[in-house]
Design a protein around this motif. Sequence first.
Motif, PDB file in Angstrom:
ATOM      1  N   ASP A 119       0.810  -1.226   0.000  1.00  0.00           N
ATOM      2  CA  ASP A 119       0.000   0.000   0.000  1.00  0.00           C
ATOM      3  C   ASP A 119       0.842   1.274   0.000  1.00  0.00           C
ATOM      4  N   TYR A 120       2.163   1.131   0.051  1.00  0.00           N
ATOM      5  CA  TYR A 120       3.044   2.290   0.158  1.00  0.00           C
ATOM      6  C   TYR A 120       3.674   2.621  -1.186  1.00  0.00           C
ATOM      7  N   GLY A 121       3.685   3.904  -1.522  1.00  0.00           N
ATOM      8  CA  GLY A 121       4.315   4.354  -2.758  1.00  0.00           C
ATOM      9  C   GLY A 121       5.821   4.423  -2.594  1.00  0.00           C
ATOM     10  N   PRO A 122       6.527   4.816  -3.645  1.00  0.00           N
ATOM     11  CA  PRO A 122       7.981   4.949  -3.536  1.00  0.00           C
ATOM     12  C   PRO A 122       8.347   6.031  -2.522  1.00  0.00           C
ATOM     13  N   SER A 123       9.518   5.885  -1.912  1.00  0.00           N
ATOM     14  CA  SER A 123       9.974   6.859  -0.912  1.00  0.00           C
ATOM     15  C   SER A 123      11.498   6.919  -0.931  1.00  0.00           C
ATOM     16  N   ASN A 124      12.030   7.831  -0.146  1.00  0.00           N
ATOM     17  CA  ASN A 124      13.484   7.996  -0.073  1.00  0.00           C
ATOM     18  C   ASN A 124      14.065   7.253   1.117  1.00  0.00           C
ATOM     19  N   ASP A 125      15.276   6.746   0.937  1.00  0.00           N
ATOM     20  CA  ASP A 125      16.103   6.207   2.009  1.00  0.00           C
ATOM     21  C   ASP A 125      17.456   6.902   1.928  1.00  0.00           C
ATOM     22  N   ILE A 126      18.077   7.130   3.073  1.00  0.00           N
ATOM     23  CA  ILE A 126      19.433   7.666   3.101  1.00  0.00           C
ATOM     24  C   ILE A 126      20.388   6.480   3.040  1.00  0.00           C
ATOM     25  N   SER A 127      21.287   6.494   2.048  1.00  0.00           N
ATOM     26  CA  SER A 127      22.200   5.359   1.887  1.00  0.00           C
ATOM     27  C   SER A 127      23.629   5.681   2.300  1.00  0.00           C
ATOM     28  N   ALA A 128      23.962   6.962   2.471  1.00  0.00           N
ATOM     29  CA  ALA A 128      25.324   7.324   2.874  1.00  0.00           C
ATOM     30  C   ALA A 128      25.327   8.760   3.402  1.00  0.00           C
ATOM     31  N   TYR A 129      26.393   9.093   4.111  1.00  0.00           N
ATOM     32  CA  TYR A 129      26.575  10.417   4.708  1.00  0.00           C
ATOM     33  C   TYR A 129      27.990  10.880   4.421  1.00  0.00           C
ATOM     34  N   LYS A 130      28.159  12.186   4.176  1.00  0.00           N
ATOM     35  CA  LYS A 130      29.476  12.779   3.989  1.00  0.00           C
ATOM     36  C   LYS A 130      29.507  14.125   4.707  1.00  0.00           C
ATOM     37  N   PRO A 131      30.681  14.545   5.135  1.00  0.00           N
ATOM     38  CA  PRO A 131      30.774  15.881   5.739  1.00  0.00           C
ATOM     39  C   PRO A 131      30.490  16.965   4.700  1.00  0.00           C
ATOM     40  N   ALA A 132      29.841  18.024   5.122  1.00  0.00           N
ATOM     41  CA  ALA A 132      29.602  19.180   4.253  1.00  0.00           C
ATOM     42  C   ALA A 132      30.667  20.233   4.483  1.00  0.00           C
ATOM     43  N   THR A 133      31.418  20.089   5.570  1.00  0.00           N
ATOM     44  CA  THR A 133      32.460  21.051   5.921  1.00  0.00           C
ATOM     45  C   THR A 133      33.664  20.290   6.451  1.00  0.00           C
ATOM     46  N   ALA A 134      34.786  20.981   6.532  1.00  0.00           N
ATOM     47  CA  ALA A 134      35.978  20.391   7.140  1.00  0.00           C
ATOM     48  C   ALA A 134      35.750  20.297   8.641  1.00  0.00           C
ATOM     49  N   PRO A 135      36.404  19.344   9.320  1.00  0.00           N
ATOM     50  CA  PRO A 135      36.234  19.254  10.774  1.00  0.00           C
ATOM     51  C   PRO A 135      36.761  20.507  11.454  1.00  0.00           C
ATOM     52  N   PRO A 136      36.153  20.899  12.572  1.00  0.00           N
ATOM     53  CA  PRO A 136      36.639  22.063  13.301  1.00  0.00           C
ATOM     54  C   PRO A 136      38.085  21.852  13.748  1.00  0.00           C
ATOM     55  N   VAL A 137      38.864  22.913  13.744  1.00  0.00           N
ATOM     56  CA  VAL A 137      40.264  22.843  14.160  1.00  0.00           C
ATOM     57  C   VAL A 137      40.332  22.446  15.621  1.00  0.00           C
ATOM     58  N   GLY A 138      41.171  21.436  15.923  1.00  0.00           N
ATOM     59  CA  GLY A 138      41.361  21.006  17.298  1.00  0.00           C
ATOM     60  C   GLY A 138      40.184  20.248  17.870  1.00  0.00           C
TER      61      GLY A 138
END
Length: 163
Positions: A119-138
């Motif tokens: 009974d459910y239509g197509p939907s989204n799943d998250i398959s991976a994650y990546k940083p959008a920014t560099a890690p904070p210094v320190g």
Amino acid sequence: MANLGNFDPNAHEEMRNFDPIPAGEYVAHVVSSEVKSNSAGTGELLKLEWDILDGDYTGRKVFANYNLSHSTSPKAAEIGQQQLAAACRAMHLGAVQDSEQLHAIPCIIKLKIRPAKGDYGPSNDISAYKPATAPPVGAGAPAAAAAPTTTVPASAGKPVWAQ
């Protein structure tokens, strides 16, 4: 027949489109979180609501559940914890005590489309994650987060999440 008063359809926005977002990578952040028992009562899951922050799908929602524990399927809990760990690394987070620590930290989510089923239509799943920014210094980010990060394509002006 029912009296609608003086209903003016022009005074209301149109319904939002709930079709799946096309597969691809999107900058997003968590806007709400909740830990709940699963439907069978055999474990707990973390429910996260993500908002897309940039591009044609700005403001669209993506929902994801992460199994935290599962008494009859340890593998389900292991997979859920791996998914949550990947999201935390993409957000440059170490140990997390409260799900609100996940809120409002942009990262890149990779979406795929889950086909319609029953009974459910197509939907989204998250398959991976990546940083959008560099890690904070320190920040002492984990080694996996210190790897080269993805550069978010420049859009006209500053992206919504960078303002």
